[in-house]
Design an enzyme around this catalytic site. Structure first.
Site, short mmCIF file in Angstrom:
data_model
loop_
_atom_site.label_atom_id
_atom_site.label_comp_id
_atom_site.label_asym_id
_atom_site.label_seq_id
_atom_site.Cartn_x
_atom_site.Cartn_y
_atom_site.Cartn_z
N CYS A 1 -8.34 5.94 -8.28
CA CYS A 1 -7.65 6.38 -7.07
C CYS A 1 -7.44 7.88 -7.07
CB CYS A 1 -6.31 5.66 -6.94
SG CYS A 1 -5.45 6.00 -5.39
N CYS A 14 0.86 -1.19 0.00
CA CYS A 14 0.00 0.00 0.00
C CYS A 14 0.89 1.23 0.00
CB CYS A 14 -0.91 -0.04 1.23
SG CYS A 14 -2.19 1.22 1.24
#
Length: 427
Positions: free
Chosen positions: A353, A159
């Protein structure tokens, strides 16, 4: 009547319970298992860490929404999944039996794999709201007594977006406090290049992020393997393509926030046929476990192989929209199995995103998230910051109302040509 348990009430689990309620019959029971009854919007944690949000701004009590939707909330927490008996052993000694189980636990944070790592040791974290509030206290100390900072992600991390976000948000907060000139910043990452993101880049994320780091006077080290954190330094090795050590670094740091590697939670780890050696849930293209056919999984807990070999291990991220596509596929497949059919829905795993930089940001769309892609686009601008705020408010509203996908979200996604499901084929 089928009994469906959802384990975990984060981004994937809460929406999973709501979408199942939309897909299955009213007589089918849905049980949402979580430690506590609170949903916390994790993407806002970097804002909490610099004082731009408070806990109450990003948390929701799930009990009212669950009650309204006819979902049983079990806040005792799970101790162990027992697939052979179709039940979940709870932390209070009770059990939850199920006909179908959806695992949406998210990860365990592997801070213990590096000496001095984690909020209980020498570093900060934005992975959990409690960590973010601890980081806020350390940020206030940094403002009062400025010094060098290291931000980034360690080996095995999957991440990377929040690391970049926090670097730029911290930069903005320090500029607002008029102390940025006394805070040298270094971005240290296991990625083979800036903007890799565990995805081999999306559009021109390499160029955009390198330019953004350079414009904010943030130095960087890639292919980094961290060996130790102290209160004053980050010790890291820079690795060549052949695995040898290119250089060893002792980077001065008074304030360090690096994202950890993930692993599966204790309730599911080391169950043969269910998880891989790292504890992530094995799943096929329908989100179904190959061994235990009545178990599905969505979100960060799903086992996805790395994109390819890199000098330092990096994982594949599970972004929000990708997780929602897993949720939609799983809800369709469980509903179909209840009716006597076989799973036939596949999530698109598209990625949408928004990476906020405090006063701007970078957005990207990857369709699908894993290359090769049909769409591979990225852009930047001040609009991204506004869009991220809008998304935060919208998603919290959606969770509070107990809705998985309001009609206007569906219309907006259709207008953009972004789908959650691949075309369904009927055998």
């Amino acid at each position: 009547m089928a009994k469906i348990a959802v384990l975990g009430a984060g981004l994937g689990g809460s929406i999973m319970a709501y979408e199942l309620r939309d897909q299955v019959g009213r007589d089918d029971e849905i049980i949402l298992i979580n430690k506590g009854s609170t949903y916390s919007f994790v993407p806002s944690n970097p804002w909490v860490a610099v004082g731009w949000r408070e806990r109450e701004d990003i948390e929701i009590d799930l009990a009212p929404a669950c009650a309204k939707r006819g979902i049983t909330l079990r806040p005792e927490g799970a101790a162990r999944v027992i697939p052979s008996e179709n039940r979940v052993a709870m932390l209070d000694g009770s059990s939850v039996a199920y006909d179908y189980l959806v695992i949406a636990t998210g990860p365990e944070l592997a801070f213990d794999e590096i000496e001095g790592f984690g909020p209980e040791a020498q570093t900060q974290s934005v992975c959990h709201i409690d960590h973010a509030l601890m980081t806020k206290a350390s940020f206030e100390k940094l403002v009062a007594d400025p010094g060098p900072v290291v931000i980034g992600a360690v080996q095995g991390a999957s991440c990377f977006g929040p690391a970049y976000e926090f670097a730029f948000i911290l930069d903005k907060a320090l500029r607002d406090a008029k102390v940025r000139d006394r805070v040298p910043m270094t971005f240290v990452t296991s990625e083979p290049y800036i903007g890799h993101l565990g995805l081999d880049g999306v559009g021109d994320t390499k160029g955009l992020l390198e330019s953004a780091l350079r414009s904010k006077h943030i130095k960087w080290i890639t292919n980094a393997r961290v060996t130790k954190f102290t209160g004053e330094e980050v010790l890291a090795e820079e690795i060549n393509d052949d695995g040898t050590v290119k250089a060893s670094h002792a980077i001065a740091s008074r304030f360090t926030m690096m994202l950890p590697a993930f692993r599966g939670v204790a309730a599911v780890r080391d169950i043969e046929g269910l998880t891989n050696p790292r504890g992530f849930i094995l799943a096929d293209k329908h989100q179904q476990n190959p061994t235990f056919k009545n178990i599905f999984s969505v979100g960060v807990c799903v086992a996805i192989p790395p994109m390819g070999k890199t000098p330092v291990p990096v994982g594949v991220p599970k972004t929000g929209f990708m997780i929602e596509s897993m949720v939609t596929a799983t809800a369709h497949n469980i509903a179909r199995m209840i009716e006597g059919g076989a799973p036939n829905a596949q999530g698109t795993w598209n990625a949408v995103c928004l990476a906020d930089f405090g006063d701007g940001g970078i957005a990207f769309v990857a369709q699908p998230q894993i290359p090769p892609r049909n769409v591979n686009w990225s852009s930047q601008g001040k609009w991204v910051h506004a869009a991220k705020i809008g998304f935060e408010k919208y998603f919290l509203y959606k969770v509070r109302q107990g809705k998985s996908e309001p009609f206007y979200e569906k219309l907006a996604l259709q207008a953009l040509g972004i789908d959650k499901l691949k075309a369904v084929s009927f055998d």
